[in-house]
Design a protein around this motif. Sequence first.
Motif, mmCIF file in Angstrom:
data_model
loop_
_atom_site.group_PDB
_atom_site.id
_atom_site.type_symbol
_atom_site.label_atom_id
_atom_site.label_comp_id
_atom_site.label_asym_id
_atom_site.label_seq_id
_atom_site.Cartn_x
_atom_site.Cartn_y
_atom_site.Cartn_z
ATOM 1 N N LEU A 129 0.835 -1.204 0.000
ATOM 2 C CA LEU A 129 0.000 0.000 0.000
ATOM 3 C C LEU A 129 0.869 1.253 0.000
ATOM 4 C CD1 LEU A 129 -2.889 -0.865 2.504
ATOM 5 C CD2 LEU A 129 -3.151 -0.246 0.092
ATOM 6 N N GLY A 130 1.901 1.219 0.837
ATOM 7 C CA GLY A 130 2.809 2.357 0.902
ATOM 8 C C GLY A 130 3.559 2.576 -0.394
ATOM 9 N N MET A 131 3.956 1.485 -1.059
ATOM 10 C CA MET A 131 4.687 1.599 -2.319
ATOM 11 C C MET A 131 3.858 2.291 -3.393
ATOM 12 S SD MET A 131 6.592 -2.107 -2.515
ATOM 13 C CE MET A 131 7.064 -1.882 -4.225
ATOM 14 N N GLN A 132 2.542 2.011 -3.409
ATOM 15 C CA GLN A 132 1.676 2.679 -4.376
ATOM 16 C C GLN A 132 1.597 4.169 -4.090
ATOM 17 O OE1 GLN A 132 1.068 0.790 -6.871
ATOM 18 N NE2 GLN A 132 1.955 -0.844 -5.619
ATOM 19 N N ALA A 133 1.546 4.508 -2.816
ATOM 20 C CA ALA A 133 1.523 5.924 -2.444
ATOM 21 C C ALA A 133 2.799 6.616 -2.910
ATOM 22 C CB ALA A 133 1.369 6.060 -0.920
ATOM 23 N N CYS A 165 -4.474 -6.967 -4.785
ATOM 24 C CA CYS A 165 -5.662 -6.357 -4.153
ATOM 25 C C CYS A 165 -5.287 -5.041 -3.476
ATOM 26 C CB CYS A 165 -6.262 -7.317 -3.126
ATOM 27 S SG CYS A 165 -7.268 -8.629 -3.820
ATOM 28 N N THR A 166 -4.198 -5.061 -2.735
ATOM 29 C CA THR A 166 -3.765 -3.827 -2.085
ATOM 30 C C THR A 166 -3.301 -2.806 -3.120
ATOM 31 O OG1 THR A 166 -1.518 -4.698 -1.779
ATOM 32 C CG2 THR A 166 -3.064 -5.028 0.015
ATOM 33 N N THR A 167 -2.746 -3.320 -4.228
ATOM 34 C CA THR A 167 -2.347 -2.419 -5.311
ATOM 35 C C THR A 167 -3.569 -1.716 -5.883
ATOM 36 O OG1 THR A 167 -0.461 -3.827 -5.871
ATOM 37 C CG2 THR A 167 -1.215 -2.298 -7.562
ATOM 38 N N ILE A 168 -4.652 -2.476 -6.045
ATOM 39 C CA ILE A 168 -5.892 -1.889 -6.558
ATOM 40 C C ILE A 168 -6.366 -0.767 -5.655
ATOM 41 C CG2 ILE A 168 -8.345 -2.317 -6.955
ATOM 42 C CD1 ILE A 168 -7.569 -5.119 -7.886
ATOM 43 N N VAL A 169 -6.411 -1.060 -4.353
ATOM 44 C CA VAL A 169 -6.872 -0.058 -3.393
ATOM 45 C C VAL A 169 -5.937 1.148 -3.392
ATOM 46 C CG1 VAL A 169 -7.314 0.420 -0.958
ATOM 47 C CG2 VAL A 169 -7.993 -1.779 -1.941
ATOM 48 N N GLY A 170 -4.622 0.867 -3.328
ATOM 49 C CA GLY A 170 -3.645 1.948 -3.274
ATOM 50 C C GLY A 170 -3.648 2.803 -4.519
ATOM 51 N N ALA A 188 -6.124 2.984 -6.916
ATOM 52 C CA ALA A 188 -7.417 3.617 -7.149
ATOM 53 C C ALA A 188 -7.589 4.850 -6.276
ATOM 54 C CB ALA A 188 -8.543 2.626 -6.894
ATOM 55 N N MET A 189 -7.070 4.774 -5.049
ATOM 56 C CA MET A 189 -7.196 5.897 -4.124
ATOM 57 C C MET A 189 -6.023 6.868 -4.217
ATOM 58 S SD MET A 189 -10.041 5.515 -2.581
ATOM 59 C CE MET A 189 -9.826 6.728 -1.288
ATOM 60 N N GLY A 190 -4.906 6.392 -4.777
ATOM 61 C CA GLY A 190 -3.690 7.201 -4.782
ATOM 62 C C GLY A 190 -3.831 8.529 -5.489
ATOM 63 N N GLY A 191 -4.441 8.515 -6.687
ATOM 64 C CA GLY A 191 -4.618 9.757 -7.423
ATOM 65 C C GLY A 191 -5.510 10.749 -6.689
ATOM 66 N N ILE A 192 -6.565 10.224 -6.075
ATOM 67 C CA ILE A 192 -7.481 11.076 -5.318
ATOM 68 C C ILE A 192 -6.779 11.648 -4.094
ATOM 69 C CG2 ILE A 192 -9.653 11.116 -4.019
ATOM 70 C CD1 ILE A 192 -10.627 8.838 -5.841
ATOM 71 N N LEU A 193 -6.035 10.787 -3.377
ATOM 72 C CA LEU A 193 -5.327 11.239 -2.180
ATOM 73 C C LEU A 193 -4.213 12.219 -2.522
ATOM 74 C CD1 LEU A 193 -5.067 7.888 -0.166
ATOM 75 C CD2 LEU A 193 -6.551 9.839 0.303
ATOM 76 N N TYR A 194 -3.610 12.055 -3.706
ATOM 77 C CA TYR A 194 -2.569 12.994 -4.119
ATOM 78 C C TYR A 194 -3.152 14.402 -4.243
ATOM 79 C CZ TYR A 194 1.056 15.262 -6.889
ATOM 80 O OH TYR A 194 2.013 16.124 -7.331
ATOM 81 N N ARG A 195 -4.331 14.480 -4.835
ATOM 82 C CA ARG A 195 -4.975 15.795 -4.963
ATOM 83 C C ARG A 195 -5.409 16.336 -3.611
ATOM 84 N NH1 ARG A 195 -2.803 17.687 -9.239
ATOM 85 N NH2 ARG A 195 -3.305 16.572 -11.157
ATOM 86 N N GLY A 220 -4.471 6.272 -11.349
ATOM 87 C CA GLY A 220 -4.707 5.234 -10.350
ATOM 88 C C GLY A 220 -5.729 4.218 -10.806
ATOM 89 N N PHE A 221 -6.796 4.658 -11.495
ATOM 90 C CA PHE A 221 -7.829 3.739 -11.965
ATOM 91 C C PHE A 221 -7.267 2.754 -12.995
ATOM 92 C CE2 PHE A 221 -11.174 7.298 -11.194
ATOM 93 C CZ PHE A 221 -11.108 7.052 -9.834
ATOM 94 N N LEU A 222 -6.419 3.253 -13.889
ATOM 95 C CA LEU A 222 -5.841 2.381 -14.912
ATOM 96 C C LEU A 222 -4.918 1.338 -14.299
ATOM 97 C CD1 LEU A 222 -5.009 4.950 -17.752
ATOM 98 C CD2 LEU A 222 -6.832 3.250 -17.736
ATOM 99 N N LEU A 223 -4.082 1.768 -13.353
ATOM 100 C CA LEU A 223 -3.194 0.821 -12.678
ATOM 101 C C LEU A 223 -3.994 -0.195 -11.864
ATOM 102 C CD1 LEU A 223 -0.285 3.122 -11.442
ATOM 103 C CD2 LEU A 223 -0.295 1.579 -13.404
ATOM 104 N N ALA A 224 -5.096 0.276 -11.267
ATOM 105 C CA ALA A 224 -5.954 -0.623 -10.487
ATOM 106 C C ALA A 224 -6.607 -1.663 -11.392
ATOM 107 C CB ALA A 224 -7.013 0.181 -9.743
ATOM 108 N N ALA A 225 -7.010 -1.269 -12.598
ATOM 109 C CA ALA A 225 -7.608 -2.211 -13.542
ATOM 110 C C ALA A 225 -6.603 -3.293 -13.924
ATOM 111 C CB ALA A 225 -8.089 -1.470 -14.789
#
Length: 417
Positions: free
Chosen positions: A17-21, A147-152, A154-161, A260-265
């Motif tokens: 999760l941290g790595m995705q962030a 699975c954690t990559t998907i969560v990280g 998908a949320m990473g782009g939103i959390l970045y903003r 994030g959505f594309l990487l999650a897909a």
Amino acid sequence: MNKNIFLLWQGQLISQLGMQAYSIAMMFWFMENTNSSALMSIILTLSILPSVFFGPIAGVIADQYSRKNIMVVTDLIRGTAVLVLSLTILGEYGSQFFIIMLFAMVSLINGISRAFFQPAVDAFIPDLVTTEKLSKTVAFFQSSTQCTTIVGQAMGGILYRALGAPILLLLDAISYFISAFSESFIKHDFEEHKNRIGISNKYKQHKADLIEGLRYVKSCKGMLQTMIFASSINFFIAPIMLLLPFYVTGQLSEEAQWYGFLLAAMALGSILGYWLSATINVQGNRRTFIMFASMFLFSCSLMLLSQTESPKIALFGLFIAGLSLGVFNLQAMTLFQKNTPTELRGRVMSLLMTISSGLLPLGLLIGGFLGTLTNNNTQLIFGLCSFSIGLLTIFTSFNLNIRNYMFNSESAGLSKA
């Protein structure tokens, strides 16, 4: 799932999760502050080069010393490095040039730590489970990580903003510390080599062990060629992953969250691919067919990605790419893990990592150069990469040594053991 596997899985889950962030924070910070794909490729290359230089040595270390201790120490080092970077940006303690240099230093430290960490993990998992459960355990680890990559992602782009780069980096640092804490409770007996008298003897022992590992790989006909084929995919996919943020903002005309959505897909597709691959009987010719077919499907899905301007079609393309890559990766990983004796496994897996990592920097640098030369024309660059993967797969499928290794690997591996 036994306790040791759970502790290892738990630590990997949190650090992933941290790595995705970290990945999203770094990529978009560079794109917004420098708009240079070439500079981004250099920073990413610095995180990969240590695996090339230290990979063979790391494999010997993983076979000689406690694999658990290697994982704990490298996680603590990575956590500390990212923590310093986060606090520096958060406190605005330096200029943009200083931050770029600090990113470079942290990337190098992370790369060195990963060079020692990954062979230890890959060699450690088969020691914690029975041979019969290895494929499903690897699939479980990989799919859970995805699975954690998907969560990280998908949320990473939103959390970045919402939070900005410094907070995402801080979350990454914390995840490494939690991972090290979890791994420290793993109980596994390991008898270290006793012959360690003097620096000269250490050097001779390391050299002898390294040569022994290389001889084993060479003695298994087709093994080295199969490693090169499995690793060569990284060369062509590197430019795609490097330029994906530019693809999102340029070709798709979307904002950071779509990265994030594309990487999650892609990660979601990988999960399905790992489990499909783990549940199918893939002995002999069937294994050969599945590995080559999955790579050809991978190239077709990336071609679809390269030509579309629709975010939904791009999501579908990366989902199929992840699925086919998941099928291939599980077959390749278990192919080498199952058929290598435990006392040599660290060296064999580190050689695989070295070959794979050696091609990544070249792919990243070429991708960065092409991006700068073509004003980040992702349609052209992605199309060239996908076509090259398909062509490589077709030519490799006619290589008899690789086909024979895939077909006879289990019996060959047992005879060598």
